[in-house]
Write a protein that holds these residues in place. Structure first.
Motif, PDB file in Angstrom:
ATOM      1  N   LEU A   1       1.969   4.990   1.433  1.00  0.00           N
ATOM      2  CA  LEU A   1       1.915   5.955   2.539  1.00  0.00           C
ATOM      3  C   LEU A   1       2.565   7.248   2.057  1.00  0.00           C
TER       4      LEU A   1
ATOM      5  N   THR B   1      -0.474   3.157  -7.144  1.00  0.00           N
ATOM      6  CA  THR B   1      -0.815   3.415  -8.556  1.00  0.00           C
ATOM      7  C   THR B   1       0.140   2.618  -9.459  1.00  0.00           C
TER       8      THR B   1
ATOM      9  N   THR C   1       0.871  -1.180   0.000  1.00  0.00           N
ATOM     10  CA  THR C   1       0.000   0.000   0.000  1.00  0.00           C
ATOM     11  C   THR C   1       0.909   1.231   0.000  1.00  0.00           C
TER      12      THR C   1
ATOM     13  N   SER D   1      -2.857   5.618   7.647  1.00  0.00           N
ATOM     14  CA  SER D   1      -3.719   6.156   6.581  1.00  0.00           C
ATOM     15  C   SER D   1      -3.057   5.903   5.234  1.00  0.00           C
ATOM     16  N   VAL D   2      -3.267   4.709   4.713  1.00  0.00           N
ATOM     17  CA  VAL D   2      -2.618   4.329   3.451  1.00  0.00           C
ATOM     18  C   VAL D   2      -3.647   4.300   2.322  1.00  0.00           C
ATOM     19  N   SER D   3      -3.129   4.273   1.103  1.00  0.00           N
ATOM     20  CA  SER D   3      -4.029   4.168  -0.053  1.00  0.00           C
ATOM     21  C   SER D   3      -3.445   3.117  -1.008  1.00  0.00           C
ATOM     22  N   GLY D   4      -4.175   2.838  -2.095  1.00  0.00           N
ATOM     23  CA  GLY D   4      -3.689   1.858  -3.069  1.00  0.00           C
ATOM     24  C   GLY D   4      -2.468   2.386  -3.813  1.00  0.00           C
TER      25      GLY D   4
END
Ligand code: SF4
Ligand code: SF4
Length: 365
Positions: A8, A212, A6, A207-210
């Motif tokens: 960060l 790209t 993921t 607070s992570v996201s996918g």
């Protein structure tokens, strides 16, 4: 493994450290006395932002690149070794009592440490130290006490030094196991990959996201580029080869340059030799038993019945190189070198193990 990753953002590093600090004392890289060293870390601002390191035989120099990365440096003089196998520590004490002598073990206090910034070569060295200290009939209680509390945040090397040869030794530059959490650093943040249940739990609090596709490609390219290194090892295994070269004139040629200072063994993350010493109290009421790092290069290391078996520097260097690259194979099923390059950079006269191995084996470097 990158499929578990993921993203960060760089601003999230403070959150990662805050989460880690809730259960651990954090040890992280900081610039001190002109080198990147592991010290207690209070916050992200203390990390070596914008620092890179230029290393050559006998030379280590910090460079300020103005980049916004915290982990763009290659290894400093320290590995994980001093955090687990203390350079000097008390093993036990004995005091006189009315009933006789009373012995007590002097174990380090329990402490949960989290180390951030660990490189792949040092994870390989840690695995070897684990085998030495923890496997067998009597595991080392001091090492075990520290090891069982350790949380590891590894970082893949994006800028290996010219002295690194972890790609040749098979121990880097990209970590595959032995960590709780792995970071790949990009300019805008980090790819995080969990390596344990504890690492997964830490990740879940962030607070992570996918990731790209562009970030994934960038990390893949960075990993490939880091594996292109200048230094190499002889092409075929050294197991059994150096023992056959015991009479080579090269040992004497090395000894003419070597100062027998032991720097190479002190910075080596896999060297585990030590000496022990009894230190009596001046009042005669007790005594302490100390252990301290020793080296193939010290006179006392080969002392038997008052006579050093390896009387000169040529014999001591031969012992170090032969054990590290040859007889470790019989002992541990692999070489004792993880390609970190520290012994090359921190040798005051710039002796390069890879050059010496090629010369001894008659290979081209
Ligand atoms: S022998 Fe040198 S390069 Fe190999 S692990 Fe030890 S310090 Fe690192
Ligand atoms: S090889 Fe270099 S670091 Fe090692 S003992 Fe000799 S002079 Fe010191």
């Amino acid at each position: 493994m990158m499929s578990d990753s993921t993203f960060l953002p760089q601003s999230g590093l403070a959150q990662l450290l805050t989460e880690l600090a809730a259960g651990h004392r954090i040890i992280g890289p900081q610039v001190e006395q002109g080198a990147v060293q592991y010290r207690s870390l209070q916050g992200a601002a203390e990390l070596p932002w914008g620092v890179r390191v230029a290393q050559q035989p006998g030379s280590y120099r910090l460079q300020r690149q103005g980049s916004e990365r915290a982990f763009a440096w290659a290894n400093g003089p320290q590995a994980l070794k001093p955090l687990l196998f203390a350079p000097r520590e008390s093993l036990w004490q004995v005091v006189k009592t009315a009933a006789g002598l009373s012995f007590s073990e002097t174990l380090p206090p329990p402490e949960r440490l989290a180390v951030i910034g660990v490189r792949s070569c040092d994870l390989a060295a840690l695995a070897l130290q684990d085998r030495h200290f923890l496997q067998g009939a009597s595991p080392d209680a001091h090492y075990a006490r520290r090891r069982e509390q350790l949380f590891i945040v590894a970082v893949n090397c994006s800028h290996p030094a010219a002295t690194c040869f972890c790609a040749a030794s098979g121990d880097g530059p990209n970590a595959v196991s032995g960590f709780d959490l792995l970071l790949d650093e990009l300019d805008e943040g980090f790819l995080l990959t969990p390596g344990s249940e504890a690492g997964q739990q830490l990740l879940a609090a962030l607070s992570v996201s996918g990731v790209t596709p562009a970030q994934r490609q960038q990390v893949e390219a960075q990993r490939r580029a880091a594996a292109v290194q200048q230094r190499t090892l002889p092409s075929s295994s050294l197991a059994g080869r150096l023992l056959e070269l015991a009479s080579s004139p090269r040992w004497q040629q090395i000894a003419e340059r070597c100062l027998a200072c032991g720097n190479c063994t002190a910075v080596c993350p896999t060297c585990f030799c030590h000496s022990e010493q009894e230190v009596p109290q001046l009042d005669g009421e007790g005594s302490e038993h100390l252990r301290q790092w020793d080296s193939c290069f010290s006179a006392g290391h080969s002392l038997l019945h008052g006579t050093p078996l390896r009387a000169d520097t040529a014999q001591r260097y031969r012992q170090w190189l032969t054990h590290k690259f040859d007889s470790w194979h019989q002992q541990f099923g692999r070489s004792g070198c993880v390609g970190c390059g520290r012994c090359i950079a921190w040798c005051p006269v710039g002796i390069d193990v890879t050059e010496e191995l090629h010369a001894l084996c008659g290979d081209e470097a």
